[in-house]
Design a protein around this motif. Sequence first.
Motif, PDB file in Angstrom:
ATOM      1  N   GLN A   1      10.953  31.658  21.544  1.00 45.64           N
ATOM      2  CA  GLN A   1      10.187  32.037  20.308  1.00 45.64           C
ATOM      3  C   GLN A   1      10.681  33.141  19.344  1.00 45.64           C
ATOM      4  O   GLN A   1      11.456  33.924  19.858  1.00 45.64           O
ATOM      5  CB  GLN A   1       8.896  32.223  20.711  1.00 45.64           C
ATOM      6  N   LYS A   2      10.615  33.056  18.386  1.00 43.73           N
ATOM      7  CA  LYS A   2      11.058  33.900  17.226  1.00 43.73           C
ATOM      8  C   LYS A   2      10.138  35.493  17.905  1.00 43.73           C
ATOM      9  O   LYS A   2       9.316  35.362  18.130  1.00 43.73           O
ATOM     10  CB  LYS A   2      10.482  33.665  15.884  1.00 43.73           C
ATOM     11  N   GLY A   3      11.284  36.497  17.951  1.00 42.11           N
ATOM     12  CA  GLY A   3      10.569  37.742  18.357  1.00 42.11           C
ATOM     13  C   GLY A   3      10.469  38.095  19.906  1.00 42.11           C
ATOM     14  O   GLY A   3      10.397  39.051  20.137  1.00 42.11           O
ATOM     15  N   HIS A   4      10.980  37.012  20.548  1.00 40.98           N
ATOM     16  CA  HIS A   4      11.032  37.388  22.060  1.00 40.98           C
ATOM     17  C   HIS A   4      12.300  38.291  22.288  1.00 40.98           C
ATOM     18  O   HIS A   4      13.342  38.146  21.462  1.00 40.98           O
ATOM     19  CB  HIS A   4      11.431  36.026  22.715  1.00 40.98           C
ATOM     20  N   VAL A   5      12.123  39.255  23.152  1.00 35.90           N
ATOM     21  CA  VAL A   5      13.207  39.917  23.635  1.00 35.90           C
ATOM     22  C   VAL A   5      14.205  39.036  24.654  1.00 35.90           C
ATOM     23  O   VAL A   5      13.439  38.288  25.573  1.00 35.90           O
ATOM     24  CB  VAL A   5      12.682  41.201  24.306  1.00 35.90           C
ATOM     25  N   VAL A   6      15.489  39.087  24.248  1.00 32.66           N
ATOM     26  CA  VAL A   6      16.362  38.019  25.135  1.00 32.66           C
ATOM     27  C   VAL A   6      17.434  38.846  25.786  1.00 32.66           C
ATOM     28  O   VAL A   6      17.841  40.070  25.495  1.00 32.66           O
ATOM     29  CB  VAL A   6      16.941  36.933  24.029  1.00 32.66           C
ATOM     30  N   ARG A   7      17.810  38.139  27.008  1.00 33.52           N
ATOM     31  CA  ARG A   7      18.810  38.701  27.803  1.00 33.52           C
ATOM     32  C   ARG A   7      20.174  37.645  27.771  1.00 33.52           C
ATOM     33  O   ARG A   7      19.932  36.774  27.530  1.00 33.52           O
ATOM     34  CB  ARG A   7      18.502  38.945  29.368  1.00 33.52           C
ATOM     35  N   LEU A   8      21.301  38.323  28.191  1.00 33.22           N
ATOM     36  CA  LEU A   8      22.455  37.324  28.285  1.00 33.22           C
ATOM     37  C   LEU A   8      22.354  36.635  29.592  1.00 33.22           C
ATOM     38  O   LEU A   8      21.957  37.398  30.619  1.00 33.22           O
ATOM     39  CB  LEU A   8      23.620  38.367  28.345  1.00 33.22           C
ATOM     40  N   ALA A   9      22.269  35.485  29.268  1.00 31.25           N
ATOM     41  CA  ALA A   9      22.102  34.550  30.631  1.00 31.25           C
ATOM     42  C   ALA A   9      23.419  34.078  31.308  1.00 31.25           C
ATOM     43  O   ALA A   9      23.443  34.005  32.576  1.00 31.25           O
ATOM     44  CB  ALA A   9      21.383  33.142  30.240  1.00 31.25           C
ATOM     45  N   ASN A  10      24.203  33.837  30.523  1.00 28.88           N
ATOM     46  CA  ASN A  10      25.652  33.406  31.015  1.00 28.88           C
ATOM     47  C   ASN A  10      26.733  33.939  30.231  1.00 28.88           C
ATOM     48  O   ASN A  10      26.747  33.834  28.846  1.00 28.88           O
ATOM     49  CB  ASN A  10      25.671  31.742  30.889  1.00 28.88           C
ATOM     50  N   ALA A  11      27.824  34.645  30.689  1.00 25.42           N
ATOM     51  CA  ALA A  11      28.782  35.082  30.103  1.00 25.42           C
ATOM     52  C   ALA A  11      29.989  34.755  30.928  1.00 25.42           C
ATOM     53  O   ALA A  11      30.074  35.371  32.029  1.00 25.42           O
ATOM     54  CB  ALA A  11      28.879  36.483  29.692  1.00 25.42           C
ATOM     55  N   SER A  12      30.880  34.001  30.518  1.00 23.82           N
ATOM     56  CA  SER A  12      32.199  33.609  31.301  1.00 23.82           C
ATOM     57  C   SER A  12      33.383  33.433  30.433  1.00 23.82           C
ATOM     58  O   SER A  12      33.054  33.236  29.226  1.00 23.82           O
ATOM     59  CB  SER A  12      31.980  32.388  32.166  1.00 23.82           C
ATOM     60  N   GLN A  13      34.288  33.456  30.976  1.00 20.62           N
ATOM     61  CA  GLN A  13      35.647  33.089  30.336  1.00 20.62           C
ATOM     62  C   GLN A  13      35.870  31.720  29.754  1.00 20.62           C
ATOM     63  O   GLN A  13      36.844  31.202  29.050  1.00 20.62           O
ATOM     64  CB  GLN A  13      36.809  33.678  30.894  1.00 20.62           C
ATOM     65  N   THR A  14      35.088  30.861  30.389  1.00 19.20           N
ATOM     66  CA  THR A  14      35.478  29.398  30.321  1.00 19.20           C
ATOM     67  C   THR A  14      34.184  28.569  29.485  1.00 19.20           C
ATOM     68  O   THR A  14      34.280  27.622  29.003  1.00 19.20           O
ATOM     69  CB  THR A  14      35.447  28.665  31.712  1.00 19.20           C
ATOM     70  N   SER A  15      33.238  29.596  29.140  1.00 20.44           N
ATOM     71  CA  SER A  15      32.029  28.582  28.311  1.00 20.44           C
ATOM     72  C   SER A  15      31.370  29.628  27.392  1.00 20.44           C
ATOM     73  O   SER A  15      31.533  31.013  27.529  1.00 20.44           O
ATOM     74  CB  SER A  15      30.934  28.077  29.299  1.00 20.44           C
ATOM     75  N   PRO A  16      30.740  29.114  26.307  1.00 17.94           N
ATOM     76  CA  PRO A  16      30.176  30.339  25.397  1.00 17.94           C
ATOM     77  C   PRO A  16      29.024  31.079  26.006  1.00 17.94           C
ATOM     78  O   PRO A  16      28.325  30.333  26.983  1.00 17.94           O
ATOM     79  CB  PRO A  16      29.734  29.155  24.347  1.00 17.94           C
ATOM     80  N   PRO A  17      28.704  32.118  25.404  1.00 18.17           N
ATOM     81  CA  PRO A  17      27.604  32.793  26.188  1.00 18.17           C
ATOM     82  C   PRO A  17      26.185  32.354  25.705  1.00 18.17           C
ATOM     83  O   PRO A  17      26.112  31.789  24.587  1.00 18.17           O
ATOM     84  CB  PRO A  17      27.775  34.331  25.532  1.00 18.17           C
ATOM     85  N   THR A  18      25.319  32.219  26.760  1.00 15.25           N
ATOM     86  CA  THR A  18      23.935  31.775  26.370  1.00 15.25           C
ATOM     87  C   THR A  18      22.983  33.056  26.598  1.00 15.25           C
ATOM     88  O   THR A  18      23.125  33.811  27.234  1.00 15.25           O
ATOM     89  CB  THR A  18      23.598  30.834  27.288  1.00 15.25           C
ATOM     90  N   VAL A  19      21.924  32.708  25.910  1.00 13.75           N
ATOM     91  CA  VAL A  19      20.684  33.818  26.071  1.00 13.75           C
ATOM     92  C   VAL A  19      19.283  33.008  26.536  1.00 13.75           C
ATOM     93  O   VAL A  19      19.329  31.935  26.269  1.00 13.75           O
ATOM     94  CB  VAL A  19      20.693  34.481  24.794  1.00 13.75           C
TER      95      VAL A  19
END
Length: 160
Positions: A47-65
Amino acid sequence: MAGAQTITNPGVVYTSVSDYRTGMDDAGGELPLGQVVFTFIADEAIQKGHVVRLANASQTSPPTVGVAEAGTDAPQTVIGVARNAAAAAGDLVEVVVLGFALAQGDGSVTAGSWVTYNSAGRVASEATVDATDVVGTLVGRALADDGSAGSLVPVWVMRV
């Protein structure tokens, strides 16, 4: 109200506006005040305004939150506040990593207080900031009180 100047580079938007009192423009849209914004792929609905965290960070795929949840997610992974909603995983979400943002409050945010986040991804006032606070738990400073749980409250995001 003075006009805005926006300089856009791929993945980053720098914006300056002189009116910060309401956080909204005349049409009810959010004023992008001095924000550093990065665009990520959501790994869940956000939702708009949620505090977000980095969910996935790898060298082979785009980062997700995803939505940051206190007590579940490592505080060091929290990166900012969602500037827009993502209806589902795979949608793009803009994240304010530094500067002005409208964050969802927990109903007890006090203007001028440091804010942390709760298990619902909403900001909450931190009663006392001291050596016991874990690095990454503080999201920034509240610029106003929030009215009720889920209401948007202006926050200056600065990860501490």
